[in-house]
Design a protein around this motif. Sequence first.
Motif, PDB file in Angstrom:
ATOM      1  N   PHE A  96       0.818  -1.209   0.000  1.00  0.00           N
ATOM      2  CA  PHE A  96       0.000   0.000   0.000  1.00  0.00           C
ATOM      3  C   PHE A  96       0.858   1.267   0.000  1.00  0.00           C
ATOM      4  N   VAL A  97       1.977   1.245   0.715  1.00  0.00           N
ATOM      5  CA  VAL A  97       2.796   2.455   0.877  1.00  0.00           C
ATOM      6  C   VAL A  97       3.655   2.725  -0.353  1.00  0.00           C
ATOM      7  N   MET A  98       4.228   1.674  -0.945  1.00  0.00           N
ATOM      8  CA  MET A  98       5.197   1.871  -2.014  1.00  0.00           C
ATOM      9  C   MET A  98       4.638   2.587  -3.240  1.00  0.00           C
ATOM     10  N   PRO A  99       3.482   2.193  -3.786  1.00  0.00           N
ATOM     11  CA  PRO A  99       2.981   2.937  -4.955  1.00  0.00           C
ATOM     12  C   PRO A  99       2.639   4.388  -4.641  1.00  0.00           C
ATOM     13  N   LEU A 100       2.246   4.685  -3.404  1.00  0.00           N
ATOM     14  CA  LEU A 100       1.976   6.071  -3.031  1.00  0.00           C
ATOM     15  C   LEU A 100       3.264   6.892  -3.015  1.00  0.00           C
ATOM     16  N   LEU A 101       4.342   6.301  -2.500  1.00  0.00           N
ATOM     17  CA  LEU A 101       5.629   6.993  -2.539  1.00  0.00           C
ATOM     18  C   LEU A 101       6.055   7.282  -3.975  1.00  0.00           C
ATOM     19  N   TYR A 102       5.912   6.278  -4.820  1.00  0.00           N
ATOM     20  CA  TYR A 102       6.288   6.449  -6.227  1.00  0.00           C
ATOM     21  C   TYR A 102       5.424   7.527  -6.884  1.00  0.00           C
ATOM     22  N   ARG A 103       4.159   7.559  -6.534  1.00  0.00           N
ATOM     23  CA  ARG A 103       3.225   8.518  -7.147  1.00  0.00           C
ATOM     24  C   ARG A 103       3.575   9.961  -6.771  1.00  0.00           C
ATOM     25  N   TYR A 104       3.936  10.193  -5.519  1.00  0.00           N
ATOM     26  CA  TYR A 104       4.111  11.566  -5.053  1.00  0.00           C
ATOM     27  C   TYR A 104       5.551  12.059  -5.084  1.00  0.00           C
ATOM     28  N   ILE A 105       6.520  11.175  -5.233  1.00  0.00           N
ATOM     29  CA  ILE A 105       7.923  11.614  -5.283  1.00  0.00           C
ATOM     30  C   ILE A 105       8.447  11.656  -6.712  1.00  0.00           C
ATOM     31  N   ASN A 106       8.036  10.715  -7.542  1.00  0.00           N
ATOM     32  CA  ASN A 106       8.499  10.678  -8.924  1.00  0.00           C
ATOM     33  C   ASN A 106       7.793  11.784  -9.721  1.00  0.00           C
ATOM     34  N   LYS A 107       8.565  12.714 -10.247  1.00  0.00           N
ATOM     35  CA  LYS A 107       7.994  13.858 -10.952  1.00  0.00           C
ATOM     36  C   LYS A 107       7.440  13.477 -12.317  1.00  0.00           C
ATOM     37  N   ASN A 108       7.919  12.401 -12.913  1.00  0.00           N
ATOM     38  CA  ASN A 108       7.489  12.030 -14.259  1.00  0.00           C
ATOM     39  C   ASN A 108       6.182  11.244 -14.277  1.00  0.00           C
ATOM     40  N   PHE A 109       5.794  10.672 -13.157  1.00  0.00           N
ATOM     41  CA  PHE A 109       4.608   9.811 -13.148  1.00  0.00           C
ATOM     42  C   PHE A 109       3.330  10.583 -13.480  1.00  0.00           C
ATOM     43  N   PRO A 110       3.065  11.774 -12.911  1.00  0.00           N
ATOM     44  CA  PRO A 110       1.828  12.491 -13.276  1.00  0.00           C
ATOM     45  C   PRO A 110       1.747  12.802 -14.765  1.00  0.00           C
ATOM     46  N   HIS A 111       2.899  13.155 -15.370  1.00  0.00           N
ATOM     47  CA  HIS A 111       2.901  13.442 -16.809  1.00  0.00           C
ATOM     48  C   HIS A 111       2.570  12.186 -17.616  1.00  0.00           C
ATOM     49  N   LYS A 112       3.135  11.047 -17.234  1.00  0.00           N
ATOM     50  CA  LYS A 112       2.827   9.789 -17.916  1.00  0.00           C
ATOM     51  C   LYS A 112       1.360   9.424 -17.749  1.00  0.00           C
ATOM     52  N   LEU A 113       0.822   9.672 -16.569  1.00  0.00           N
ATOM     53  CA  LEU A 113      -0.578   9.343 -16.311  1.00  0.00           C
ATOM     54  C   LEU A 113      -1.504  10.205 -17.164  1.00  0.00           C
ATOM     55  N   ARG A 114      -1.209  11.501 -17.269  1.00  0.00           N
ATOM     56  CA  ARG A 114      -2.042  12.367 -18.113  1.00  0.00           C
ATOM     57  C   ARG A 114      -1.955  11.959 -19.569  1.00  0.00           C
ATOM     58  N   ARG A 115      -0.770  11.582 -19.999  1.00  0.00           N
ATOM     59  CA  ARG A 115      -0.618  11.140 -21.388  1.00  0.00           C
ATOM     60  C   ARG A 115      -1.437   9.880 -21.652  1.00  0.00           C
ATOM     61  N   LEU A 116      -1.442   8.947 -20.692  1.00  0.00           N
ATOM     62  CA  LEU A 116      -2.226   7.725 -20.851  1.00  0.00           C
ATOM     63  C   LEU A 116      -3.724   8.019 -20.868  1.00  0.00           C
ATOM     64  N   LEU A 117      -4.162   8.926 -19.990  1.00  0.00           N
ATOM     65  CA  LEU A 117      -5.586   9.270 -19.954  1.00  0.00           C
ATOM     66  C   LEU A 117      -6.021   9.954 -21.255  1.00  0.00           C
ATOM     67  N   LYS A 118      -5.174  10.810 -21.802  1.00  0.00           N
ATOM     68  CA  LYS A 118      -5.495  11.432 -23.084  1.00  0.00           C
ATOM     69  C   LYS A 118      -5.570  10.394 -24.198  1.00  0.00           C
ATOM     70  N   ARG A 119      -4.650   9.439 -24.161  1.00  0.00           N
ATOM     71  CA  ARG A 119      -4.654   8.398 -25.181  1.00  0.00           C
ATOM     72  C   ARG A 119      -5.912   7.546 -25.087  1.00  0.00           C
ATOM     73  N   ILE A 120      -6.344   7.253 -23.874  1.00  0.00           N
ATOM     74  CA  ILE A 120      -7.570   6.472 -23.699  1.00  0.00           C
ATOM     75  C   ILE A 120      -8.784   7.282 -24.134  1.00  0.00           C
ATOM     76  N   HIS A 121      -8.781   8.577 -23.831  1.00  0.00           N
ATOM     77  CA  HIS A 121      -9.926   9.432 -24.158  1.00  0.00           C
ATOM     78  C   HIS A 121     -10.038   9.661 -25.664  1.00  0.00           C
ATOM     79  N   CYS A 122      -8.909   9.873 -26.322  1.00  0.00           N
ATOM     80  CA  CYS A 122      -8.938  10.205 -27.748  1.00  0.00           C
ATOM     81  C   CYS A 122      -8.919   8.977 -28.650  1.00  0.00           C
ATOM     82  N   GLY A 123      -8.496   7.836 -28.134  1.00  0.00           N
ATOM     83  CA  GLY A 123      -8.444   6.640 -28.953  1.00  0.00           C
ATOM     84  C   GLY A 123      -7.155   6.555 -29.750  1.00  0.00           C
ATOM     85  N   ASN A 124      -7.115   5.609 -30.677  1.00  0.00           N
ATOM     86  CA  ASN A 124      -5.904   5.386 -31.464  1.00  0.00           C
ATOM     87  C   ASN A 124      -5.638   6.482 -32.489  1.00  0.00           C
TER      88      ASN A 124
END
Length: 361
Positions: A318-346
Amino acid sequence: MLNAKDRITRKIVEKLVTRREDTKVKITMWHCEAFNSTKNSENQHLCHDFHLVLFIFSLLYLIICFPVGFCYNALLVLVNLCNKATMTMPDVYFVNIAIAGLIISAMAPMYLLGPANTKWAIWNINNEVYITLLILFNVSSLVIMYSTTLLSLDYYIERALPRTYMSSVYNTKHVCGFIWGGAMLTSFSSLLFYVCNHVSTKIIECSKMQNKEAADAIMVFIGYVVPALAVLYAFVLILRIRHEATPLDQDTGRLDPSMHRLLIATVCTQFTLWTPYYVTLLVNTFINVQGKLTDENYIRILRFMKGLSKLLAFSSSFVMPLLYRYINKNFPHKLRRLLKRIHCGNQGCSHERTVVQQVMT
């Protein structure tokens, strides 16, 4: 000669039966009826209070930590696998830790709601289920500890020699594969313990292999002592190189500075949450080797600490993914990119197609 052989065989069979009965007793850990014979009923009430507290903590974990940890581990794996081109060496190790965390999270309800942890168990457990959970838990714990250890060593290599590709993403993926294979081989002793509980044709051979104390001692040494020494060695090297200013410090190919904070937080968190489990496992091994413990107070405290330490070990998923989420600066950008890809399709979003057309023009 035959009579002597029959007596030896009978003794071995009795020993195996006794061990099977002991295994069932160890599985049903929540058992306060043994304190009925005491002169003072406070021992029995205290036993129930201890396990009631443990049951409340287990419910809180299942209600809050289990769904959050499972979702974040799955999200960590999904986001990084969908952005393979931008994955770095630490990302590969954290994906490996997240996969092991998913296995531990999936096991948590089965263990925390079973008779080994609660008086009001919602399902019954047998030896097959117990050994299966034990093997999965051991494999996942080894993967987590050794991924953390190798992350520390590769971080030092990346800081010392940033462009040698010794700690590249390609090599790290193969290393993670070896980690899973090594963890399965190390847990083979638990598998032998399971097989010898169900094989009656070769009783003498199984009596030599059926040694749970030796298996637990191996797990403590390989699963905790070796990673702890390796992490300590890696930290000494990292501290030494941080105090030495070199021209490589200006290299743009170095890891993101936030990775150092993430590494420190990961190592401290993992060893904080897993140390109680391995300590109680070691204490329990020493007690079983020396003989059965007769003091009721020590038995009660040991059972409570064993359940609490395993709950802390489950909390690492439970703790480890939260640490990765809030300390790694690149993860939010990757997550937004994935959400845009899912929203817009191929086909991609409209603004992305506009940019591509401008570039082509």
